[in-house]
Scaffold this active site. Structure first.
Site, PDB file in Angstrom:
ATOM      1  N   ARG A 123     114.847  96.444  64.364  1.00 52.36           N
ATOM      2  CA  ARG A 123     116.148  97.102  64.376  1.00 52.36           C
ATOM      3  C   ARG A 123     116.128  98.373  63.528  1.00 52.36           C
ATOM      4  NH1 ARG A 123     120.376  94.649  61.811  1.00 52.36           N
ATOM      5  NH2 ARG A 123     121.809  96.024  62.909  1.00 52.36           N
ATOM      6  N   LYS A 188     112.608  86.417  55.680  1.00 50.36           N
ATOM      7  CA  LYS A 188     112.658  86.674  57.117  1.00 50.36           C
ATOM      8  C   LYS A 188     111.520  85.963  57.843  1.00 50.36           C
ATOM      9  CE  LYS A 188     113.716  90.316  60.389  1.00 50.36           C
ATOM     10  NZ  LYS A 188     114.242  91.698  60.506  1.00 50.36           N
ATOM     11  N   ARG A 324     124.341  92.199  53.417  1.00 54.73           N
ATOM     12  CA  ARG A 324     123.568  91.711  52.281  1.00 54.73           C
ATOM     13  C   ARG A 324     124.398  90.712  51.478  1.00 54.73           C
ATOM     14  NH1 ARG A 324     120.314  94.039  54.762  1.00 54.73           N
ATOM     15  NH2 ARG A 324     118.881  95.721  54.129  1.00 54.73           N
TER      16      ARG A 324
END
Length: 334
Positions: A123, A188, A324
């Site tokens: 992204r 991630k 976040r």
């Protein structure tokens, strides 16, 4: 590249292979074997071991992608939804390949999967680290009679779908971060890239790309600038067949893409919310040059991020927005 792949196919089992066997397999002289081995493993980022009297082996065995095994892990209906499967040892980007194929008329259900990407993308224009043979890089093309404007919710639908597949394969504590990052303990594990093109009133086509870390080592991803984790670490080295998992992910994605065309985002909302650990938590939203703090109020029925702020409820679409968490200060021990 063909010679490289032939060599890796021979060594993928992790067993020792003699210099004579390798020379015969590649059709080269015995003296050229070491040079070929070093060149190939260095280029592909693979660790090689050499033992006198035993030969050469890869320190970490590889399960190379195989179309027959991948399709064999799918149901009859899943295979029916896959119109064609493109398996590449090396490619620029599975998404870019399918976007080109879509422009040339490729049908819905076309799938591209690769051992390595030389120009993988994430992204917001970020590169996606794509070393050879240790992760999954795959993309799926789907076509819709509607315009691109109604396909924004597919980002959340794809994330929820993949989280369910991973949970079903024994991966606990999977979490989704809006709009479609797949995390484990705030590191991630996987990411999605969705690209759409078409006429404003339809038809349109959508490519959903997935990058999933399977057994990537730190040395193979020196440029990743955020905490990440591989599936191998989460499962503590327990084997999880690469082709079997790829087949399960492809099947889930084609089902989700087909269902989204019939029912929209609605059936995917509750599953997505079930994997959202930030709901109700303090967060900050980075929107261009702005940083907005508030309480994460979940996602709307249209898939927008909802943020309770001092000035009221605000909603954000994916675009260039970044979410976040705000870390809570630790409570001092008594």
């Amino acid at each position: 590249m063909e010679r490289n792949i032939a060599l890796i196919e021979l060594l993928a089992d992790g067993a020792f292979h003699s210099g004579e066997a390798i020379a015969a397999h590649l059709g080269i002289t015995r003296a050229a074997v070491w040079k070929a081995l070093r060149k190939t493993t260095d280029e592909l980022g693979l660790a090689l071991e050499s033992v006198r009297g035993r030969g050469y082996r890869l320190l970490t065995p590889l399960e190379l992608l195989d179309a027959e095994r991948l399709l064999g892990a799918m149901s009859d209906h899943g295979r029916h939804l896959v119109s064609r499967l493109e398996l590449h040892r090396q490619i620029d980007s599975t998404n870019a390949f399918l976007m080109r194929a879509a422009a040339a008329g490729a049908p819905a259900g076309a799938v591209c999967i690769a051992e390595q990407q030389t120009a993988g993308r994430g992204r917001r224009g970020r590169s996606w680290q794509s070393p050879f043979g240790v992760n999954l890089y795959l993309s799926v093309l789907w076509r819709y009679p509607t315009g691109p404007g109604v396909l924004g919710g597919m980002s959340l639908a794809a994330g929820a779908t993949l989280a369910e597949v991973l949970a079903a394969h024994g991966v606990q504590d999977i979490a989704l971060k809006w709009p479609n990052d797949i995390l484990w303990h705030r590191r991630k594990l996987a990411g999605l890239l969705l690209e759409v093109a078409g006429e404003s009133q339809g038809p349109s086509h959508l490519v959903v790309g997935l990058g999933l870390n399977l057994s990537m080592r730190q040395s193979q991803a020196p440029d990743i600038d955020q905490p990440w984790v591989s599936l191998n670490e989460i499962l503590d080295g327990a084997p999880l067949g690469r082709n079997r998992l790829a087949g399960a992910l492809v099947e889930a994605l084609v089902h989700a893409l087909e269902r989204y065309g019939r029912e929209g985002l609605s059936p995917f909302l509750d599953p997505w919310r079930a994997f959202d650990p930030l709901a109700g938590e303090p967060v900050r939203v980075i929107f261009g040059d702005q940083v907005i703090e508030g309480r994460h109020a979940g996602i709307s029925d249209e898939g927008a991020l909802q943020l309770e702020t001092s000035t009221g409820l605000r909603r954000f679409q994916a675009g260039e927005v970044s979410l976040r968490p705000i870390e809570r200060p630790e409570t001092p021990a008594l």
